[in-house]
Write a protein that holds these residues in place. Sequence first.
Motif, PDB file in Angstrom:
ATOM      1  N   MET A  88      31.011 109.873  76.110  1.00 59.10           N
ATOM      2  CA  MET A  88      31.322 109.089  74.814  1.00 59.10           C
ATOM      3  C   MET A  88      32.468 109.632  74.032  1.00 59.10           C
ATOM      4  O   MET A  88      33.271 108.956  73.480  1.00 59.10           O
ATOM      5  CB  MET A  88      29.967 108.847  74.040  1.00 59.10           C
ATOM      6  N   SER A  89      32.343 110.949  73.922  1.00 58.59           N
ATOM      7  CA  SER A  89      33.477 111.688  73.261  1.00 58.59           C
ATOM      8  C   SER A  89      34.737 111.599  73.865  1.00 58.59           C
ATOM      9  O   SER A  89      35.745 111.327  73.261  1.00 58.59           O
ATOM     10  CB  SER A  89      32.991 113.166  73.012  1.00 58.59           C
ATOM     11  N   TYR A  90      34.756 111.667  75.257  1.00 57.48           N
ATOM     12  CA  TYR A  90      36.011 111.558  75.982  1.00 57.48           C
ATOM     13  C   TYR A  90      36.564 109.960  75.828  1.00 57.48           C
ATOM     14  O   TYR A  90      37.858 109.861  75.991  1.00 57.48           O
ATOM     15  CB  TYR A  90      36.106 112.005  77.267  1.00 57.48           C
ATOM     16  N   ILE A  91      35.583 109.078  75.802  1.00 53.81           N
ATOM     17  CA  ILE A  91      35.948 107.747  75.722  1.00 53.81           C
ATOM     18  C   ILE A  91      36.780 107.480  74.567  1.00 53.81           C
ATOM     19  O   ILE A  91      37.906 106.903  74.393  1.00 53.81           O
ATOM     20  CB  ILE A  91      34.817 106.758  75.925  1.00 53.81           C
ATOM     21  N   VAL A  92      36.015 107.928  73.274  1.00 50.74           N
ATOM     22  CA  VAL A  92      36.827 107.645  72.037  1.00 50.74           C
ATOM     23  C   VAL A  92      37.968 108.432  71.931  1.00 50.74           C
ATOM     24  O   VAL A  92      38.997 107.858  71.120  1.00 50.74           O
ATOM     25  CB  VAL A  92      35.877 107.836  70.826  1.00 50.74           C
ATOM     26  N   ARG A  93      37.970 109.490  72.315  1.00 53.33           N
ATOM     27  CA  ARG A  93      39.439 110.187  72.256  1.00 53.33           C
ATOM     28  C   ARG A  93      40.654 109.436  72.783  1.00 53.33           C
ATOM     29  O   ARG A  93      41.596 109.411  72.354  1.00 53.33           O
ATOM     30  CB  ARG A  93      39.085 111.714  73.242  1.00 53.33           C
ATOM     31  N   ARG A 103      39.279 112.646  66.674  1.00 52.29           N
ATOM     32  CA  ARG A 103      39.525 113.138  67.907  1.00 52.29           C
ATOM     33  C   ARG A 103      39.002 114.675  67.886  1.00 52.29           C
ATOM     34  O   ARG A 103      38.599 115.163  68.902  1.00 52.29           O
ATOM     35  CB  ARG A 103      41.201 113.115  68.410  1.00 52.29           C
ATOM     36  N   ARG A 104      39.208 115.253  66.801  1.00 50.69           N
ATOM     37  CA  ARG A 104      38.841 116.415  66.697  1.00 50.69           C
ATOM     38  C   ARG A 104      37.327 116.672  66.712  1.00 50.69           C
ATOM     39  O   ARG A 104      36.558 117.728  67.450  1.00 50.69           O
ATOM     40  CB  ARG A 104      39.280 117.033  65.346  1.00 50.69           C
ATOM     41  N   LEU A 105      36.664 115.918  65.967  1.00 53.80           N
ATOM     42  CA  LEU A 105      35.154 115.743  66.012  1.00 53.80           C
ATOM     43  C   LEU A 105      34.749 115.692  67.596  1.00 53.80           C
ATOM     44  O   LEU A 105      33.694 116.224  68.029  1.00 53.80           O
ATOM     45  CB  LEU A 105      34.474 114.742  65.201  1.00 53.80           C
ATOM     46  N   TYR A 158      31.719 104.645  68.012  1.00 55.97           N
ATOM     47  CA  TYR A 158      31.499 105.993  68.486  1.00 55.97           C
ATOM     48  C   TYR A 158      30.664 106.496  67.280  1.00 55.97           C
ATOM     49  O   TYR A 158      29.608 107.130  67.860  1.00 55.97           O
ATOM     50  CB  TYR A 158      32.519 106.540  68.639  1.00 55.97           C
ATOM     51  N   LEU A 159      31.044 106.630  66.105  1.00 53.08           N
ATOM     52  CA  LEU A 159      30.215 107.384  65.241  1.00 53.08           C
ATOM     53  C   LEU A 159      28.709 106.771  64.852  1.00 53.08           C
ATOM     54  O   LEU A 159      27.775 107.644  64.936  1.00 53.08           O
ATOM     55  CB  LEU A 159      30.910 107.343  63.807  1.00 53.08           C
TER      56      LEU A 159
END
Length: 191
Positions: A42-47, A56-58, A134-135
Amino acid sequence: MLWASKADIGDDHSAVPTPSANSADAGFARDMTVHHQQAVEMSYIVRDQTDNEEIRRLAYDIAQTQANQRGMLLGWLDLWGLPKSSPDGYMSWMKGGRHVGHEAKAGSLMPGMATNTELARLRGLKGNQAEVFYLQQMYDHHMSGVDMASACVKQCEVETEKKLADSMVQGQQSEMELMTDMLRKRGSEPR
């Protein structure tokens, strides 16, 4: 105590216990690797869906931390000679049999995890909409991760793993506070 075997290691020939396949230690390691893998995804998707540096930092921090923790957990399973998946299904190691207070929604593997439909939705959103979704998803994901890690702190017997689980609780609770603030800035809140 659920120990399968002991190996003599070290100059003092002290016994180092190996958790059994159905122990809380093995169950937590197996389940958290799956849980963490989705957080990384999920983090790579939102990036790729936003230009917002704060998000992007989170996302980068979550992806790197959870990928590293996942590697430790998989390494322990290898070291212990235990399978990386449980024939009993997810969360069977937790006292009470399932996630306390949370159930997996239809289409997800464990409580707090996104469904394939939700992952596809995240891939289709851009900018502020992607950030909010995302959050909210990651907040739910962390809430269940905290529950699982807290159960390991209480039930696991390998001290190093208990310490890692406790650090997960602390880190994810802190990130949940940050995510709540980030959602407020975007006119939203956790679900």
